[in-house]
Design a protein around this motif. Structure first.
Motif, short mmCIF file in Angstrom:
data_model
loop_
_atom_site.label_atom_id
_atom_site.label_comp_id
_atom_site.label_asym_id
_atom_site.label_seq_id
_atom_site.Cartn_x
_atom_site.Cartn_y
_atom_site.Cartn_z
N GLY A 1 0.80 -1.22 0.00
CA GLY A 1 0.00 0.00 0.00
C GLY A 1 0.83 1.28 0.00
N GLU A 2 2.14 1.16 0.19
CA GLU A 2 3.00 2.35 0.14
C GLU A 2 2.98 2.92 -1.28
N GLU A 3 2.86 4.24 -1.37
CA GLU A 3 2.89 4.89 -2.68
C GLU A 3 4.27 5.46 -3.01
N MET A 4 5.02 5.82 -1.96
CA MET A 4 6.36 6.36 -2.19
C MET A 4 7.20 6.18 -0.93
N VAL A 5 8.45 5.78 -1.11
CA VAL A 5 9.39 5.68 0.01
C VAL A 5 10.72 6.31 -0.41
N MET A 6 11.38 6.95 0.56
CA MET A 6 12.69 7.54 0.31
C MET A 6 13.76 6.60 0.86
N LEU A 7 14.68 6.17 0.00
CA LEU A 7 15.73 5.24 0.37
C LEU A 7 17.09 5.80 -0.07
N PRO A 8 18.20 5.18 0.36
CA PRO A 8 19.53 5.74 0.05
C PRO A 8 19.78 5.98 -1.42
N MET A 9 19.26 5.12 -2.28
CA MET A 9 19.56 5.28 -3.71
C MET A 9 18.60 6.26 -4.39
N GLY A 10 17.54 6.66 -3.70
CA GLY A 10 16.59 7.59 -4.30
C GLY A 10 15.18 7.33 -3.81
N ARG A 11 14.23 7.79 -4.60
CA ARG A 11 12.81 7.67 -4.25
C ARG A 11 12.18 6.55 -5.07
N ILE A 12 11.52 5.62 -4.39
CA ILE A 12 10.82 4.54 -5.08
C ILE A 12 9.32 4.78 -4.96
N ALA A 13 8.64 4.76 -6.10
CA ALA A 13 7.20 5.03 -6.13
C ALA A 13 6.44 3.83 -6.69
N PHE A 14 5.22 3.63 -6.21
CA PHE A 14 4.37 2.52 -6.63
C PHE A 14 3.03 3.09 -7.10
N ALA A 15 2.54 2.59 -8.23
CA ALA A 15 1.26 3.06 -8.75
C ALA A 15 0.60 1.96 -9.57
#
Length: 437
Positions: free
Chosen positions: A322-336
């Motif tokens: 259900g996460e739409e966006m997370v900020m991680l060391p390599m950048g931003r990962i988005a789900f849609a």
């Protein structure tokens, strides 16, 4: 000396007039003399005194003496007490280095918070000679032999043209009192040994030692300026910034004269010491490395790759359903969720069958033995072989992350999706996963 000092201020440091100055005063003859010279030259200054608490009552007496001096000269004074020994032990550095770091950090803090334009230090010609000899004994490049800078950013040393003898004569002629640091007579410190044993022996050989040194140093500074001009032309052709650090063009370096010296100038600020090993990298096999404390130089085909040393990283990041966006060391990962696949090829996104995913997803660095099934191919492939086929450099490999579902790799992020999670005609829910680096 007062006339010579005023002329020096007018000719070399005219910008000090009308500026707010901070004068470092220890209580010794050089800094005390500088305080009187600045007062008589009508410069606007305050005094800063460091009590390093290294000599017990003597250190406290120095502080009291400087406070009385400030009162006599009618200038503002700032004092600071340091537990120098504790700081040196914690930082694992020498007492001298600890005192230096504490002193300059405090001067910088005072300048920033109270608006001082420049910090004046009382180093003189003998200090400059001693520094030259210390650097020569320890081993140094041209910049180490060019000595102490009279001007370096906001640090100004207006007494570098004057000898210790001239300063002492000025103080005696004007009945100026000062404090003698008892530790200055001990020869257990390298600087004191050079001051009390080496320099007098050299002066016996040449009574005009300081004058000869000044001339030599002038030539060295001119040579240093010449090297800097040359390197300003070489630098943009020899070294380029990349996303992981820097890369040096081996073919270019081999073609220019004095390659070893050029490598030293390019890399001297990164802490390398084994310069023969650095030079030998040009002919070494790919993968050969040379290390400094914080950096690594890697031979990679036609380049030398300079990167910060990556410390072992075993972090694993989880992504809940259900996460739409997370900020991680390599950048931003988005789900849609999307209705269809976008056909144009983009390595920054993948489309997967959402129902094949096992949450929470995990993101981690690759490990030896990892494998996946590259999209569009049959069978599985080791991640290390995938890297090899793509001719990825060591820094690129070390900075590659994996998106995983359970024990399986879903995506070598930014490179290739796994075929097991591809969208098919039976897929009921398409999930678009994208990464912004």
């Amino acid at each position: 000396m007062e006339k010579a000092f005023r002329n020096l201020i007018k000719s070399r440091f005219p910008y000090l007039g009308g500026k707010k100055l901070l004068l470092a005063v220890s209580g010794g003859v050089d800094s005390i003399a500088l305080a009187y010279l600045c007062k008589n030259a009508k410069l606007d200054f305050s005094i800063a005194h460091c009590n390093f608490n290294l000599r017990g009552e003597e250190s406290d007496a120095d502080e009291d003496f400087v406070i009385e001096l400030a009162d006599e000269l009618e200038v503002e004074i700032f004092t600071q007490n340091f537990d120098t020994e504790a700081f040196a032990e914690e930082a694992r550095i020498s007492i001298q280095m600890a005192a230096r770091e504490l002193r300059y950090n405090w001067f910088d803090e005072l300048s920033r918070t109270l608006g001082f334009d420049y910090v004046l230090l009382a180093h003189h010609a003998n200090d400059n000679l001693e520094t030259f000899l210390i650097n020569m004994v320890r081993g140094t490049g041209l910049e180490g032999l060019s000595g102490i800078h009279a001007e370096k950013e906001t640090l100004i040393r207006p007494l570098l043209d004057f000898s210790r003898k001239e300063i002492e004569n000025y103080a005696e002629q004007n009945q100026i009192k000062w404090r003698e640091d008892s530790s200055n007579s001990s020869t257990k410190y390298l600087r004191n040994k050079i001051r009390h044993e080496i320099v007098p022996a050299l002066e016996e050989l040449n009574p005009q030692l300081l004058q000869g040194f000044k001339q030599t140093q002038s030539y060295l500074k001119e040579s240093e300026a010449l090297v800097e001009d040359y390197m300003s032309l070489i630098y943009p052709k020899a070294i380029q910034k990349n996303q992981f650090g820097y890369e040096l063009d081996i073919n270019f370096l081999k073609k220019i004269p004095n390659t070893k010296a050029v490598l030293y100038q390019l890399l001297k600020t990164f802490g390398f010491t084994e310069w023969n090993d650095v030079y030998n990298l040009l002919e070494a096999q790919p993968g050969k490395m040379v290390f400094s404390e914080e950096y690594r130089l890697v031979k990679d085909r036609g380049k030398l790759l300079l990167t910060e040393i990556n410390h072992p990283e075993d972090k694993l990041y989880q992504i809940a359903e259900g996460e739409e966006m997370v900020m991680l060391p390599m950048g931003r990962i988005a789900f849609a969720e999307v209705d269809k696949i976008e056909k144009d090829q983009e390595y920054s996104r993948i489309f997967v069958d959402a129902r094949k995913l096992q949450f929470p997803l995990t993101v981690r660095k690759w490990q030896v033995g990892d494998f996946f099934c590259p999209f569009g191919m049959k069978g599985r492939k080791k991640i290390s072989d995938f890297f090899k086929d793509k001719k990825m450099s060591l820094p690129e490999k070390e900075n590659t992350w994996l998106l995983c579902s359970g024990e399986n790799i879903v995506w070598v992020i930014g490179h290739r999706a796994d075929d097991r999670y591809k969208v098919t005609s039976e897929t009921a829910k398409i999930l678009k996963i994208s990464c912004s680096f």
